[in-house]
Design a protein around this motif. Sequence first.
Motif: not given
Length: 258
Positions: A33-42, A90-105
């Motif tokens: 239960d501590k906040p964190l930062s997520y940073i992505e360059t590309h 939808g089932e044919t959608a694939y998340p890049g790293s930003p949405l992977i992170a957004a779904s878990l943060l």
Amino acid sequence: MLSYQHIYHAGNLADVQKHALLAWVLAYMTAKDKPLSYIETHAGRGLYALDAAEALKTGEAAAGIARMQTRFAPDHPYRVALNAIHARHGETAYPGSPLIAASLLRAQDSMTLAELHPREFDALRSNMARTGATLRHEDGLEMAMSVCPPTPRRGVLMIDPSYEVKDDYARLPKVLGDLRRKWNVGVLMLWYPVLHAGLHGPMLARIRQDQPDAEVFEIAFPPVRQGHRMVGSGLVVVNPPWGMVDEAQRVKALLARD
């Protein structure tokens, strides 16, 4: 040169390795239960349609996530993130790293994303509109140097270049070292392709020399089509969380199964 568009490669085996390990790291870190930062360059566009003509043309998703998704347990963070994206897009959608992170943060966490390609940035802005992420249309490595160390200091940095700029291989070892000096507690993740030509070799040797305690996780796979140059995927991780070495081996074994 800004010709690279990830839609042709979204959901390939390199994505599966990279995103499965990223999801595991974020799940591990958000368990406290501590906040964190997520940073992505590309960051790319953040969301991809695997039924788009570009994705179907290469067949990389068919050889990647289409075969591998059900190999992950339903409660694996990667599978949880995929299910959340499918439910929304939808089932044919694939998340890049930003949405992977957004779904878990969580609400207390922060996200900063950079993307230099104009069209990809416009798509990223649309796809990340409701996530609260800070978006920057600029060189991602320069962005990372400017925001590190972030607040909160706990966090993860994903460096995921296309390597279409050939001096990336020469530039990245120094950048990684500089970032570690600025942000010595950050989990720094650098993805690289394993190509027939072995262009990653000198870069990896320099990183091993400069960062001897960093972990390197590689997987190998056959070319997805005749003439395809990629035969593997690798991640360098500085300050890997406890248990990540074992998790990387589990993911490698899952992807190696016939």
